[in-house]
Design an enzyme around this catalytic site. Structure first.
Site, mmCIF file in Angstrom:
data_model
loop_
_atom_site.group_PDB
_atom_site.id
_atom_site.type_symbol
_atom_site.label_atom_id
_atom_site.label_comp_id
_atom_site.label_asym_id
_atom_site.label_seq_id
_atom_site.Cartn_x
_atom_site.Cartn_y
_atom_site.Cartn_z
ATOM 1 N N TYR A 17 37.395 46.525 30.147
ATOM 2 C CA TYR A 17 38.060 46.334 31.442
ATOM 3 C C TYR A 17 39.098 45.214 31.342
ATOM 4 O O TYR A 17 40.261 45.375 31.719
ATOM 5 C CB TYR A 17 37.043 46.005 32.553
ATOM 6 C CG TYR A 17 37.718 45.478 33.789
ATOM 7 C CD1 TYR A 17 38.430 46.339 34.630
ATOM 8 C CD2 TYR A 17 37.724 44.109 34.103
ATOM 9 C CE1 TYR A 17 39.095 45.858 35.751
ATOM 10 C CE2 TYR A 17 38.389 43.624 35.216
ATOM 11 C CZ TYR A 17 39.072 44.506 36.036
ATOM 12 O OH TYR A 17 39.748 44.018 37.127
ATOM 13 N N LYS A 42 43.514 45.052 31.599
ATOM 14 C CA LYS A 42 44.380 44.195 32.424
ATOM 15 C C LYS A 42 45.410 43.482 31.539
ATOM 16 O O LYS A 42 46.584 43.370 31.894
ATOM 17 C CB LYS A 42 43.539 43.176 33.204
ATOM 18 C CG LYS A 42 42.705 43.808 34.319
ATOM 19 C CD LYS A 42 43.566 44.425 35.405
ATOM 20 C CE LYS A 42 42.782 45.312 36.341
ATOM 21 N NZ LYS A 42 43.595 46.103 37.258
ATOM 22 N N SER A 89 43.972 40.031 36.856
ATOM 23 C CA SER A 89 42.675 39.394 37.072
ATOM 24 C C SER A 89 42.554 38.117 36.253
ATOM 25 O O SER A 89 43.136 37.997 35.161
ATOM 26 C CB SER A 89 41.602 40.384 36.629
ATOM 27 O OG SER A 89 40.349 39.755 36.499
#
Ligand code: NAD
Ligand code: WQD
Length: 342
Positions: free
Chosen positions: A153, A157, A128
């Site tokens: 979050y 990643k 992302s």
């Protein structure tokens, strides 16, 4: 000729379902693994309607090593994996960090172990633009330094990317990996049989816009208009989900064509930034629907502006965006109307 089997974890999700369709259309046989933690079984029906066939599906949790092993054994000849399965809500990750680390990092570790056991080498990983944090320069290239993530979050990643880089750095291990850093996926399949299916109140802009237009939400709140951008609202790179899905097909094929270890990173966006107000205006132009919106306070943690430099993906993956923002938003609206009729 027999189709090459590709495991698609999270294949019932928003991006995974579109990638499943594009993989099948390109001659692959996508095999879906999903536990419906953020999707619904009806998505499989949507995929079947588009393709005219049922693709293989296994309802398992990617953290369940035994169950994953059983899928690899049963399918027998998987050639590659696209790993979409993860939790993705930034805000939720702030209050459920353990669940996010466990699901996102844990599932990758489990998957890679099972891939190794079964000699499956090709992996495309869903990363992302969140890994760039608030960038110092725009647009961001793959060389732009990553910054400390501003959410658990985002940290998952970065960790997953680091884990895959470390694995790829060990000589003699045949692992072939592509990290795709998505910007903001929007839109839906032209058939309106699949699209983004937020469970509960949408956290992302476009589903909030379409639900407001459909009367499900009363009003869209634009999160601040005093940022240092031309119209004061945040700038993002909105990429059509079908264009993004196609990048996965090319990435998988590239890995299957390669020999020996490799790890590569690609930005997948349009290379163009649009402000929140521009998205609202484009939606109104594309659909003829007037949107009820107001300006609210900035959302904590929001990056003022980010968009991709896609030179590398264009040159090496042949990636191109075929859809304009208006076309993407029109497809989201068609999908929303389809949902409202169900
Ligand atoms: P999504 O939630 O729609 O899809 C993820 C799917 O994975 C869901 O169907 C969910 O049920 C499934 N899943 C989650 N954990 C699982 C597990 N342990 N076992 C089996 N299935 C599991 O999300 P999406 O928007 O399609 O995103 C796909 C991937 O792309 C994610 O890794 C996400 O972090 C990443 N990504 C998304 C965006 C975005 O804005 N949508 C942007 C950048 C990166
Ligand atoms: C877009 C813009 C909001 C809702 C997230 C993740 C990122 C990546 C993509 C996964 C922002 C504004 C939104 C609303 C608004 N996902 N907005 N009113 O925050 O760019 O990125 O999804 O990896 O990691 O952070 O996407 O769709 O939430 O917001 O004004 O009701 O719309 O402030 O400027 P975001 P988004």
């Amino acid at each position: 000729m027999e189709r090459t089997k590709i495991l698609v974890t999270g294949g019932a999700g928003y991006i995974g379902s579109h990638a499943t369709v594009e993989l099948y259309n390109a001659g692959f046989l996508p095999v879906i693994v999903d536990n419906f933690s953020n999707s619904q079984e009806s998505v499989l029906g949507g995929i079947e309607k588009i393709l005219g066939v049922k693709v293989p599906f296994h309802n398992i949790d990617c953290n369940d090593e035994e169950a994953l092993r059983a899928v690899f054994a049963e399918e027998g000849n998987l050639r590659g994996v696209i790993h979409f399965a993860a939790f993705k809500a930034v805000g939720e990750s702030m209050v459920k960090p353990l669940e996010y680390y466990r699901n996102n990092v844990g599932s990758l570790l489990t998957l890679v172990s099972v891939m190794r056991e079964f000699g499956v080498e090709a992996l495309v990983f869903s990363s992302s633009c969140t890994v760039y944090g608030t960038p110092d320069q725009l647009p961001v290239t793959e060389q732009t330094p990553t910054k400390k993530a501003n959410s658990p979050y985002g940290a998952t990643k970065q960790m997953c990317e680091d884990i895959l880089q470390d694995i790829a750095a060990v000589p003699g291990q045949t692992s072939r990996t592509i990290l795709l850093r998505y910007f903001n996926p929007v839109g839906a399949h032209a058939s309106a049989e699949i699209g983004e299916l937020p469970l509960g109140v949408p956290q992302n802009l476009v589903p909030y816009v379409t639900q407001t237009a459909a009367g499900i939400r009363e009003q869209l709140t634009i999160n601040g208009d005093t940022y240092d951008t031309p119209d004061g609202t945040n700038i993002r790179d909105y990429v059509h989900v079908v264009d993004l899905a196609k990048a996965h097909v090319v990435a998988v094929q590239r890995l299957l064509d390669k020999k020996g270890e490799t790890i590569e990173t690609f930005n997948v966006g349009t290379g163009h930034g649009n402000s929140v107000l521009e998205v609202v205006q484009a939606f109104e132009r594309a659909t003829g629907v007037k949107l009820n919106y107001k300006i609210g306070p900035p959302r904590p943690g929001d990056v003022p502006a980010i968009y991709a430099d896609v030179t590398k993906a264009t040159a090496e993956l042949g990636f191109k965006t075929s859809a304009t923002l208006e076309e993407a938003l029109a497809s989201s609206w068609k999908w929303q109307q389809h949902l409202s009729q169900r």
